[in-house]
Design an enzyme around this catalytic site. Structure first.
Site, short mmCIF file in Angstrom:
data_model
loop_
_atom_site.label_atom_id
_atom_site.label_comp_id
_atom_site.label_asym_id
_atom_site.label_seq_id
_atom_site.Cartn_x
_atom_site.Cartn_y
_atom_site.Cartn_z
N GLY A 47 0.84 -1.19 0.00
CA GLY A 47 0.00 0.00 0.00
C GLY A 47 0.87 1.24 0.00
O GLY A 47 1.98 1.23 0.54
N GLN A 52 3.32 9.91 0.84
CA GLN A 52 4.57 9.16 1.04
C GLN A 52 5.56 9.33 -0.11
O GLN A 52 6.71 8.92 -0.02
CB GLN A 52 4.28 7.67 1.23
CG GLN A 52 3.52 7.35 2.52
CD GLN A 52 3.33 5.85 2.65
OE1 GLN A 52 2.37 5.30 2.12
NE2 GLN A 52 4.25 5.19 3.33
N CYS A 98 5.50 -0.03 7.49
CA CYS A 98 5.19 1.13 6.65
C CYS A 98 6.44 1.52 5.89
O CYS A 98 7.53 1.57 6.47
CB CYS A 98 4.73 2.28 7.55
SG CYS A 98 4.34 3.79 6.65
N LEU A 99 6.28 1.82 4.59
CA LEU A 99 7.44 2.20 3.77
C LEU A 99 8.08 3.50 4.27
O LEU A 99 9.24 3.75 4.00
CB LEU A 99 7.02 2.35 2.30
CG LEU A 99 6.56 1.06 1.62
CD1 LEU A 99 6.11 1.35 0.18
CD2 LEU A 99 7.65 0.00 1.63
N HIS A 140 -4.87 1.69 7.08
CA HIS A 140 -3.51 2.22 7.24
C HIS A 140 -3.25 3.37 6.26
O HIS A 140 -2.70 4.41 6.65
CB HIS A 140 -2.51 1.06 7.02
CG HIS A 140 -1.07 1.44 7.09
ND1 HIS A 140 -0.20 0.92 8.02
CD2 HIS A 140 -0.33 2.27 6.31
CE1 HIS A 140 1.02 1.43 7.82
NE2 HIS A 140 0.96 2.25 6.78
N GLU A 141 -3.68 3.18 5.01
CA GLU A 141 -3.42 4.21 3.99
C GLU A 141 -4.29 5.45 4.20
O GLU A 141 -3.83 6.58 4.00
CB GLU A 141 -3.63 3.64 2.58
CG GLU A 141 -2.72 2.46 2.23
CD GLU A 141 -1.26 2.67 2.56
OE1 GLU A 141 -0.78 3.82 2.52
OE2 GLU A 141 -0.58 1.68 2.90
N HIS A 144 -2.78 7.68 6.62
CA HIS A 144 -1.74 8.54 6.03
C HIS A 144 -2.34 9.83 5.48
O HIS A 144 -1.74 10.90 5.60
CB HIS A 144 -1.04 7.81 4.86
CG HIS A 144 0.10 6.95 5.28
ND1 HIS A 144 1.21 7.44 5.93
CD2 HIS A 144 0.34 5.62 5.10
CE1 HIS A 144 2.07 6.43 6.15
NE2 HIS A 144 1.55 5.32 5.65
NI NI Z 1 2.34 3.37 5.70
#
Ligand code: NI
Length: 178
Positions: A47, A52, A98-99, A140-141, A144
């Site tokens: 995701g 991000q 998370c990236l 989660h996204e 963000h």
């Molecule tokens: Ni994330």
């Protein structure tokens, strides 16, 4: 050809910014979606939110199939201006990463299933039900997009530890070790 974009990681304050809605779905936006997808696949991640990659707009790419070994099978989902319409009282606890918080993983409790409304890459209004990993990923996204990170769901002690490690590593020009 899609272009790989640069990932924003902690302690970058952009991750705390609330993303603005998308007003128009056009070819430029579709090109950006393709760039996001490539960036997500190559990370690799399941995701990605636009913030991000430095663009604080309400755009998400997801492909929970990307978690599997077989990268040939791709099933990308593009969510523009996503909104959770309903979420279950039932909760589930699973490990998340998370990236933007590389190499740190922790268990997070979230509603187990949900319905989400969104605009698709053709500009059409859509609704979708999700459970399991997909429901977790969508939540989660969307977090963000509101400047929230999965570590915000942990105890203050754990969150402060993670934030401090990333801040120190950025000062030292190293990577945090967990
Ligand atoms: Ni994330």
């Amino acid at each position: 050809m899609a272009t790989k974009l640069e990932l924003v990681t902690l302690p970058d304050k952009l991750l705390r910014k609330k993303s603005a809605p998308v007003e128009r779905v056009d070819d430029d936006l579709r090109k950006f979606l393709d760039n996001m997808l490539l960036t997500m696949y190559e990370a690799p991640g399941i995701g990605l939110a636009a913030v991000q990659v430095g663009v604080p707009r309400r755009i998400v790419t997801i492909d929970v199939v990307n978690k599997e070994e077989d990268r040939e099978v791709q099933d990308p989902i593009f969510l523009i201006n996503p909104e959770i319409l309903w979420s279950s009282d039932d909760v589930a606890t699973e490990e998340e990463g998370c990236l933007s918080i590389p190499d740190y993983y922790a268990e997070v409790e979230r509603p187990a299933s949900l319905r989400v409304g969104y605009i698709d890459r053709e500009g059409r209004k859509q609704e979708m039900a999700a459970e399991g990993l997909l429901a977790r990923c969508i939540q989660h996204e969307i977090d963000h997009l509101d400047g929230r990170l999965f570590i915000d769901h942990l105890s203050k002690l754990k969150r402060d530890m993670v934030v401090k490690k990333f801040a120190k590593a950025a000062r030292d020009g190293t990577k945090p070790v967990f």
